[in-house]
Design a protein around this motif. Structure first.
Motif, mmCIF file in Angstrom:
data_model
loop_
_atom_site.group_PDB
_atom_site.id
_atom_site.type_symbol
_atom_site.label_atom_id
_atom_site.label_comp_id
_atom_site.label_asym_id
_atom_site.label_seq_id
_atom_site.Cartn_x
_atom_site.Cartn_y
_atom_site.Cartn_z
ATOM 1 N N SER A 4 -56.856 48.245 101.099
ATOM 2 C CA SER A 4 -57.007 47.088 102.235
ATOM 3 C C SER A 4 -57.054 45.793 102.340
ATOM 4 O O SER A 4 -56.707 45.292 103.210
ATOM 5 N N ASP A 5 -57.322 45.094 101.313
ATOM 6 C CA ASP A 5 -57.123 43.699 101.240
ATOM 7 C C ASP A 5 -55.855 43.909 101.670
ATOM 8 O O ASP A 5 -55.225 42.013 101.628
ATOM 9 N N LEU A 6 -54.965 44.011 100.216
ATOM 10 C CA LEU A 6 -53.666 44.111 100.274
ATOM 11 C C LEU A 6 -52.974 44.559 101.723
ATOM 12 O O LEU A 6 -52.211 43.596 102.101
ATOM 13 N N THR A 7 -53.774 44.694 102.478
ATOM 14 C CA THR A 7 -53.089 45.278 103.670
ATOM 15 C C THR A 7 -53.116 44.085 104.873
ATOM 16 O O THR A 7 -51.847 43.943 105.347
ATOM 17 N N GLY A 18 -52.980 33.848 111.925
ATOM 18 C CA GLY A 18 -53.524 32.789 111.617
ATOM 19 C C GLY A 18 -54.695 33.165 110.270
ATOM 20 O O GLY A 18 -54.385 32.066 109.336
ATOM 21 N N GLU A 19 -55.695 33.982 110.127
ATOM 22 C CA GLU A 19 -56.043 33.666 109.783
ATOM 23 C C GLU A 19 -56.969 35.375 109.037
ATOM 24 O O GLU A 19 -56.860 36.117 110.304
ATOM 25 N N VAL A 20 -57.467 35.492 107.817
ATOM 26 C CA VAL A 20 -57.433 36.860 107.173
ATOM 27 C C VAL A 20 -59.202 36.320 106.786
ATOM 28 O O VAL A 20 -59.175 35.804 106.431
ATOM 29 N N ARG A 21 -59.815 37.734 106.849
ATOM 30 C CA ARG A 21 -61.403 37.204 106.564
ATOM 31 C C ARG A 21 -61.424 38.203 105.361
ATOM 32 O O ARG A 21 -61.071 40.013 105.815
ATOM 33 N N PHE A 36 -59.758 42.460 93.103
ATOM 34 C CA PHE A 36 -58.552 42.683 94.103
ATOM 35 C C PHE A 36 -57.333 43.361 93.511
ATOM 36 O O PHE A 36 -57.660 43.033 92.750
ATOM 37 N N ASN A 37 -57.457 43.923 94.225
ATOM 38 C CA ASN A 37 -55.507 44.659 94.248
ATOM 39 C C ASN A 37 -54.729 43.650 92.624
ATOM 40 O O ASN A 37 -54.972 42.347 94.452
ATOM 41 N N ALA A 38 -54.489 44.004 92.279
ATOM 42 C CA ALA A 38 -53.534 42.898 91.945
ATOM 43 C C ALA A 38 -52.337 41.813 92.205
ATOM 44 O O ALA A 38 -51.793 40.877 92.320
ATOM 45 N N LYS A 39 -52.059 42.756 93.725
ATOM 46 C CA LYS A 39 -51.109 42.734 94.236
ATOM 47 C C LYS A 39 -51.384 41.975 96.128
ATOM 48 O O LYS A 39 -51.025 41.992 96.733
ATOM 49 N N THR A 40 -53.134 41.677 95.982
ATOM 50 C CA THR A 40 -53.501 41.327 97.165
ATOM 51 C C THR A 40 -52.919 40.085 97.431
ATOM 52 O O THR A 40 -52.403 40.084 99.371
ATOM 53 N N PHE A 41 -52.259 39.035 97.364
ATOM 54 C CA PHE A 41 -52.001 37.846 97.698
ATOM 55 C C PHE A 41 -50.511 37.806 97.865
ATOM 56 O O PHE A 41 -49.497 36.709 97.512
ATOM 57 N N GLU A 42 -49.831 38.515 96.553
ATOM 58 C CA GLU A 42 -48.362 38.921 96.976
ATOM 59 C C GLU A 42 -47.343 38.869 98.110
ATOM 60 O O GLU A 42 -46.807 37.884 97.902
ATOM 61 N N PRO A 43 -47.735 39.186 99.011
ATOM 62 C CA PRO A 43 -47.508 38.905 100.303
ATOM 63 C C PRO A 43 -47.137 37.533 101.074
ATOM 64 O O PRO A 43 -46.343 37.046 101.058
#
Length: 183
Positions: free
Chosen positions: A8-11, A22-25, A66-73
């Motif tokens: 869900s964090d990755l999504t 502008g912001e994600v929490r 965190f999912n390993a790809k959370t911040f990749e996008p």
């Protein structure tokens, strides 16, 4: 298909990056991203600011699960500030770029599998001065180093060692590179 733990964090970051939000929490059970795992008996600091690259590196090493790809996008479609914490305190912010005062080591993370290692994460983590400091701290206390990994453009230094050295290495690196909480 499923995205795995933290999907869900990755999504959320993917939709925000592509949609121009502008912001994600990202709501969790602690006040933000910690400088060290408190289960190791070290009082952590809440890391106030991380760059997209630092957060991506931290996620890939298993920090905060965190999912390993959370911040990749965010690396490819930058935009939102990501705020991380509990409902009352969003203590950590992840943003595209940091000011000069926000660079340097921020997180010391330990992992036992597949190989015992300690990871120091921070902007410019693979620069020679950071590598040299990590090695100096560990050598000064006779911590056995079995291998070292740092790559161009990476935001971490990975130090492989026998697992018996891990707790002491984490304490030493946190103390000397990040500082005691509240100092």
């Amino acid at each position: 298909t499923t995205l795995g733990r933290g999907g869900s964090d990755l999504t959320a970051t993917a939709i925000a990056a592509l949609g121009g939000v502008g912001e994600v929490r990202l709501i969790t059970n602690v006040k933000g991203v910690y400088s060290v795992d408190p289960d190791l008996g070290i009082k952590p600091r809440v890391v106030k600011c991380l760059s997209y690259r630092e957060a991506d590196e931290a996620a890939r090493h298993g920090v905060k699960r965190f999912n390993a790809k959370t911040f990749e996008p965010l690396l490819f479609f930058p935009g939102p500030v990501v705020r991380i914490g509990d409902y009352e305190h969003l203590g950590s912010s992840v943003m595209r770029e940091l000011g000069e005062g926000d660079k340097g080591p921020k997180i010391v993370h330990a992992s036992l599998s597949p190989y015992p290692r300690v990871v120091v994460i921070g902007e410019d983590g693979s620069r020679l001065r950071t590598i040299r400091r990590v090695v100096e701290v560990l050598e000064s206390e006779d911590v056995e180093i079995q291998g070292l990994e740092a790559g161009v453009g990476r935001q971490s230094v990975v130090v492989y060692m026998p697992k018996d050295y891990i707790p002491r290495a984490v304490r030493l690196l946190h103390k000397h590179l990040i500082g005691e909480a509240g100092s």
